[in-house]
Design a protein around this motif. Sequence first.
Motif, short mmCIF file in Angstrom:
data_model
loop_
_atom_site.label_atom_id
_atom_site.label_comp_id
_atom_site.label_asym_id
_atom_site.label_seq_id
_atom_site.Cartn_x
_atom_site.Cartn_y
_atom_site.Cartn_z
N LEU A 181 32.28 41.07 55.35
CA LEU A 181 30.31 42.33 56.02
C LEU A 181 29.29 41.06 56.61
N GLU A 182 29.28 39.96 54.96
CA GLU A 182 28.00 39.39 55.53
C GLU A 182 28.53 38.16 56.05
N ASN A 183 29.99 37.76 55.97
CA ASN A 183 29.51 36.43 56.46
C ASN A 183 31.30 36.08 57.93
N GLY A 184 31.85 37.24 57.94
CA GLY A 184 33.38 37.69 59.34
C GLY A 184 34.01 37.10 58.60
N LEU A 185 35.74 37.65 58.91
CA LEU A 185 36.92 37.23 58.00
C LEU A 185 37.64 36.32 58.54
N ILE A 186 36.29 35.14 59.53
CA ILE A 186 37.09 34.22 59.52
C ILE A 186 36.58 33.36 58.54
N SER A 187 35.57 33.41 58.65
CA SER A 187 34.85 32.28 57.63
C SER A 187 34.85 32.14 56.00
N ILE A 188 35.39 33.47 55.19
CA ILE A 188 36.00 33.65 53.59
C ILE A 188 36.93 33.01 53.12
N THR A 189 36.92 32.31 51.99
CA THR A 189 38.10 31.74 51.38
C THR A 189 37.98 32.02 50.18
N ILE A 190 39.26 31.90 48.77
CA ILE A 190 39.24 32.17 48.18
C ILE A 190 38.14 32.29 47.00
N VAL A 191 37.90 30.36 47.20
CA VAL A 191 36.41 30.27 46.25
C VAL A 191 36.21 31.08 46.33
N ASP A 192 35.49 31.58 47.55
CA ASP A 192 34.10 32.58 47.72
C ASP A 192 34.72 34.13 47.13
N ILE A 193 35.55 34.39 47.00
CA ILE A 193 36.29 35.88 46.45
C ILE A 193 35.85 35.35 44.89
N VAL A 194 36.29 34.48 44.42
CA VAL A 194 36.38 34.25 43.33
C VAL A 194 35.25 34.42 42.52
N LYS A 195 33.93 33.21 43.50
CA LYS A 195 33.53 33.34 42.58
C LYS A 195 31.69 34.35 43.20
N LYS A 196 32.28 34.99 43.88
CA LYS A 196 32.04 36.37 44.10
C LYS A 196 32.03 37.33 42.60
N ALA A 197 33.84 37.64 42.45
CA ALA A 197 33.91 38.41 41.72
C ALA A 197 33.59 38.30 40.59
N GLU A 198 33.42 36.56 40.23
CA GLU A 198 32.98 35.81 39.50
C GLU A 198 34.04 36.26 37.83
N ILE A 199 35.30 35.47 39.24
CA ILE A 199 37.01 36.26 37.88
C ILE A 199 37.09 34.46 38.60
N SER A 200 38.15 33.77 37.60
CA SER A 200 38.55 32.25 38.11
C SER A 200 40.14 33.10 39.09
N ARG A 201 40.11 31.71 40.03
CA ARG A 201 41.39 31.44 40.93
C ARG A 201 42.72 32.38 39.84
N VAL A 202 42.82 31.27 39.21
CA VAL A 202 44.13 31.98 38.09
C VAL A 202 44.48 33.41 38.53
N THR A 203 43.00 34.03 37.69
CA THR A 203 43.18 35.73 37.77
C THR A 203 43.88 36.14 39.26
#
Length: 217
Positions: free
Chosen positions: A29-51
């Motif tokens: 909703l903030e940035n659009g679908l084309i812009s987000i990455t896995i790194v963005d999601i793990v930072k936002k969710a406050e979890i590791s990429r492994v998780t």
Amino acid sequence: MSTKWEQELDLMRQSRREQIMNAAYELVLENGLISITIVDIVKKAEISRVTLYKYYSSIHEIVFDIQIRILNEMSDLLGEKLKGKNGLEKLHDYFATFVRMYQTRPDYFRFAAMFDQFYQSSYPTPELEERYQSFTKQGIDLIEHIIEEGRVDGSIRAETNPPMMAQILSHIMMGTTQRIAARNEIYKTESKVDSEEMLNYLADFLTTSLAAAPSQA
């Protein structure tokens, strides 16, 4: 029968999935679908990429889970509110509930608009395509059933083609609502018509256009 430990584990897994989906939903909703990455999601969710990779193997899987969650909530709400006495009244209930969803959950339609645009030509995998289409089919089937009920009870025009009209009505309501939700701020300045009033007017217009003539009822 599952043990208490297994139940707690299932709840923990579901909670983690919700955490990941909520983070991705906000980012889209903030940035659009084309812009987000896995790194963005793990930072936002406050979890590791492994998780994250324990639950999802790609952004596509997360996005489809979010869209299906939205469709599930819409389907549940729409199904609960169909209290009309005949097919036409139930169809109007369907539209009215759709409008109320826009009033309370406009971001659902913004997300759905971005989803449709991003996946406008193909699906990432056959598995996601099959899973997603099984949910969209439920919505179309509901409208088709209501129209058929109205044809039988005489409240909806007998010549109405239920499968065709179900598709048309679904596209009209969803497409119009998505466009208004996606461009809401601009729409406020470029239109003299209130968006909610317009959706209510559209719901009334569509219902009236399908009503059987008095001699048919």
